[in-house]
Scaffold this active site. Sequence first.
Site, PDB file in Angstrom:
ATOM      1  N   HIS A  81      -9.305  51.123-122.418  1.00  0.00           N
ATOM      2  CA  HIS A  81      -8.965  52.541-122.238  1.00  0.00           C
ATOM      3  C   HIS A  81      -9.685  53.187-121.065  1.00  0.00           C
ATOM      4  CE1 HIS A  81     -12.519  54.646-124.121  1.00  0.00           C
ATOM      5  NE2 HIS A  81     -12.708  53.432-124.604  1.00  0.00           N
TER       6      HIS A  81
ATOM      7  N   THR B   1      -6.634  38.496-136.073  1.00  0.00           N
ATOM      8  CA  THR B   1      -5.339  38.383-135.389  1.00  0.00           C
ATOM      9  C   THR B   1      -5.360  39.200-134.106  1.00  0.00           C
ATOM     10  OG1 THR B   1      -4.261  38.060-137.505  1.00  0.00           O
ATOM     11  CG2 THR B   1      -2.848  38.735-135.658  1.00  0.00           C
TER      12      THR B   1
ATOM     13  N   CYS C 148     -19.384  61.280-127.260  1.00  0.00           N
ATOM     14  CA  CYS C 148     -19.602  60.492-128.464  1.00  0.00           C
ATOM     15  C   CYS C 148     -18.757  61.075-129.575  1.00  0.00           C
ATOM     16  CB  CYS C 148     -21.067  60.407-128.840  1.00  0.00           C
ATOM     17  SG  CYS C 148     -21.726  61.964-129.371  1.00  0.00           S
TER      18      CYS C 148
ATOM     19  N   THR D 236     -17.272  48.211-126.943  1.00  0.00           N
ATOM     20  CA  THR D 236     -18.373  48.153-127.912  1.00  0.00           C
ATOM     21  C   THR D 236     -18.404  46.807-128.630  1.00  0.00           C
ATOM     22  OG1 THR D 236     -18.264  50.541-128.224  1.00  0.00           O
ATOM     23  CG2 THR D 236     -19.341  49.280-129.971  1.00  0.00           C
TER      24      THR D 236
ATOM     25  N   GLN E  56     -17.408  50.585-116.804  1.00  0.00           N
ATOM     26  CA  GLN E  56     -17.083  51.651-115.844  1.00  0.00           C
ATOM     27  C   GLN E  56     -16.688  51.125-114.465  1.00  0.00           C
ATOM     28  OE1 GLN E  56     -16.582  54.759-116.457  1.00  0.00           O
ATOM     29  NE2 GLN E  56     -17.450  54.945-118.509  1.00  0.00           N
TER      30      GLN E  56
HETATM   31  N1  PLP Z   1     -20.122  50.968-122.035  1.00  0.00           N
HETATM   32  C1  PLP Z   1     -19.935  52.047-121.257  1.00  0.00           C
HETATM   33  C2  PLP Z   1     -20.679  52.140-119.960  1.00  0.00           C
HETATM   34  C3  PLP Z   1     -19.059  53.061-121.629  1.00  0.00           C
HETATM   35  O1  PLP Z   1     -18.893  54.116-120.841  1.00  0.00           O
HETATM   36  C4  PLP Z   1     -18.381  52.938-122.875  1.00  0.00           C
HETATM   37  C5  PLP Z   1     -17.476  54.019-123.348  1.00  0.00           C
HETATM   38  O2  PLP Z   1     -17.753  55.192-123.177  1.00  0.00           O
HETATM   39  C6  PLP Z   1     -18.588  51.783-123.647  1.00  0.00           C
HETATM   40  C7  PLP Z   1     -19.466  50.829-123.198  1.00  0.00           C
HETATM   41  C8  PLP Z   1     -17.874  51.575-124.953  1.00  0.00           C
HETATM   42  O3  PLP Z   1     -16.550  51.144-124.722  1.00  0.00           O
HETATM   43  P1  PLP Z   1     -15.422  51.311-125.863  1.00  0.00           P
HETATM   44  O4  PLP Z   1     -15.108  52.762-125.965  1.00  0.00           O
HETATM   45  O5  PLP Z   1     -14.247  50.517-125.349  1.00  0.00           O
HETATM   46  O6  PLP Z   1     -15.952  50.732-127.110  1.00  0.00           O
END
Ligand code: PLP
Length: 358
Positions: free
Chosen positions: A184, A220, A303, A72, A166
């Site tokens: 993750h 950091t 979510c 994100t 993904q």
């Molecule tokens: N983009 C996609 C396609 C995702 O599936 C996700 C997480 O579900 C994200 C972005 C967000 O990633 P993060 O959880 O590392 O912020």
Amino acid sequence: MPQRIYLDWNATAPMRPEARTAITDAMVDWANPSSIHADGRAAKAMLEGAREDVAAALGCRARDVVFTSGGTEALTLGLHGTMFERRFVSAIEHDAVLASVPEARRLPVTQDGIVDLDTLRDAVAGEPALVAVMHANNETGAIQPIEDIAEIVADADGFLLVDAVQTVGKLALPSADMVTMSGHKVGGPPGIGAMIVRDRSRLNAVQKGGGQERGLRGGTENIPAAVGLAAALKAAQNDWLTEARRRHNRLEEMVKEARGEVFAEGIDRLPNTSLIRLPGAPASTQLMQFDLAGFSVSSGAACSSGKVGAGHVLAAMGVPASMAGEAIRVSTGWSTTDEDVDAFADAWLDLAERKRAA
Ligand code: PLP
């Protein structure tokens, strides 16, 4: 208590043992990598080693890798660091994109969930623009034609941001001005991600802070997480994908025989992802039943509120809400076995038969 079977890898992939070991080791001695003393210099070397390993695993230059706190944040820095008046995002992007630039114009997708290239070409003609398209969709697994999209955007002198959250560890890194990933989702820890920026002159710093990450992401650095991410990517082999394809094909055949539906069927899709519909069974009921039976699956996009909704992805593909609300996602990973998927297939069939009898 029966052993649980985890089939929600697109939400989070369990951490690889190699990442766990690397993180534990890195937790022992580390310091602030900006400090100039010997401990700081050792920490800096650890961080740069992790960057080299991530770059080697992804097939890009180490200097193009900018560590962030996750997918994100990487997307936010890209979406807001590029100063284009015009922004286009596909209608099936993750909320990390859609909620970050709500004013951006949404590019439609076909009924298979693929970005409509003619609309994109018309949209980007004229003034240069930012275009954000994901490499593969987290709900359907649909793989986007990034090479064609990149050509269209480059011809219009635009900037292409590709969310590869993904696909990293599964497919080759797409060619784009900027690519984002998340720890993750690849067996690394949470709290780490990266953006791969090929030409830094086209990106402004949104989060300046202390000027870390060559000025593009202040704060950091999370060294244990960066080291864990590097170890996870190094360990990632994609030989399991062939097995995953076979398992998902078998599951999907069974679903269709039982008069269920497979979304985005017949197009280039991630081999570990099936979005399947059980007519007459709301997704929330299915999730509860499968959870009780020991299976972790999801209704598409996870979510923070844990809500179960029909979702914008199937809506963008023209699927009526009544049908979309009966879809659940099964996503598998490198340690998933035939037995895991077959056990889920039996449970799905059982529920389908109970629904029919009711
Ligand atoms: N983009 C996609 C396609 C995702 O599936 C996700 C997480 O579900 C994200 C972005 C967000 O990633 P993060 O959880 O590392 O912020």
